[in-house]
Write a protein that holds these residues in place. Sequence first.
Motif, PDB file in Angstrom:
ATOM      1  N   MET A   1     -19.644 113.090  34.160  1.00 33.02           N
ATOM      2  CA  MET A   1     -19.273 112.376  32.948  1.00 33.02           C
ATOM      3  C   MET A   1     -18.433 111.125  33.247  1.00 33.02           C
ATOM      4  N   LEU A   4     -19.900 107.640  32.998  1.00 32.21           N
ATOM      5  CA  LEU A   4     -20.234 107.161  31.662  1.00 32.21           C
ATOM      6  C   LEU A   4     -19.016 106.615  30.905  1.00 32.21           C
ATOM      7  N   ILE A 158     -19.103 110.982  24.703  1.00 36.95           N
ATOM      8  CA  ILE A 158     -18.731 110.850  26.117  1.00 36.95           C
ATOM      9  C   ILE A 158     -17.252 111.171  26.317  1.00 36.95           C
ATOM     10  N   LYS A 159     -16.414 110.615  25.445  1.00 38.18           N
ATOM     11  CA  LYS A 159     -14.971 110.829  25.592  1.00 38.18           C
ATOM     12  C   LYS A 159     -14.578 112.282  25.370  1.00 38.18           C
ATOM     13  N   LEU A 161     -16.515 114.962  25.880  1.00 38.07           N
ATOM     14  CA  LEU A 161     -16.967 115.736  27.041  1.00 38.07           C
ATOM     15  C   LEU A 161     -16.054 115.482  28.245  1.00 38.07           C
ATOM     16  N   ALA A 162     -15.622 114.231  28.399  1.00 42.06           N
ATOM     17  CA  ALA A 162     -14.703 113.902  29.492  1.00 42.06           C
ATOM     18  C   ALA A 162     -13.365 114.612  29.302  1.00 42.06           C
ATOM     19  N   GLN A 165     -13.500 118.092  30.433  1.00 45.57           N
ATOM     20  CA  GLN A 165     -13.504 118.167  31.897  1.00 45.57           C
ATOM     21  C   GLN A 165     -12.157 117.752  32.497  1.00 45.57           C
TER      22      GLN A 165
END
Length: 201
Positions: A1, A4, A158-159, A161-162, A165
Amino acid sequence: MAPLLPLARRIDALSEFVGRWVAWLVLAAVLISALNAVVRKAFNTSSNAFLEIQWYLFAGIFLLGAGYTLLRQEHVRIDVILSRFSKRTQIKIDIFGILCFLFPLVVAVLYLVTPLVITAYTSGEMSSNAGGLIRWPVFALVPLGFTLLGLQGLSELIKRLAFLQGLIDDPTQKKQEKTAEEELAEAILAAETAKKKEAAQ
């Protein structure tokens, strides 16, 4: 991720740029509305074009500003319910909403509206009101606005999911700029601190 995240930052920058320029449409709508009122009262005349351009500007503010509003976390949320869950659960609910509601809505609107915009453009469709405006520019705001909203939705996905993680901080925190008073207070404090350091030396 992580690869991205630069894409998300570029999308955020685009939404920020569009949002700041769309804000000027509010001023334009107010000025046109005031001018229309003055002309109508002073000269007892008016034009449907004046009325319709106000509707067009409102559509532009609402549609083009949707992505910026999402970036700023200002869309309506059910915080009373979400606040009962942990932050990770809230983020997962956001991801579910983006994937199952936001993206399908954007795709459906683009699929249904784009042919109408093309038809209006090729036919030169005009308003049915006397002295009205050409219609395709305001129709085109719909796919453009939803495209910007979809792009910002991708950035938010994206943010989130990041965040899950552990790569970034909480992306759901509202981005609030400092007020003029806060900036002034900080400047005064910085000046006083600098003077104290000079005096101590």
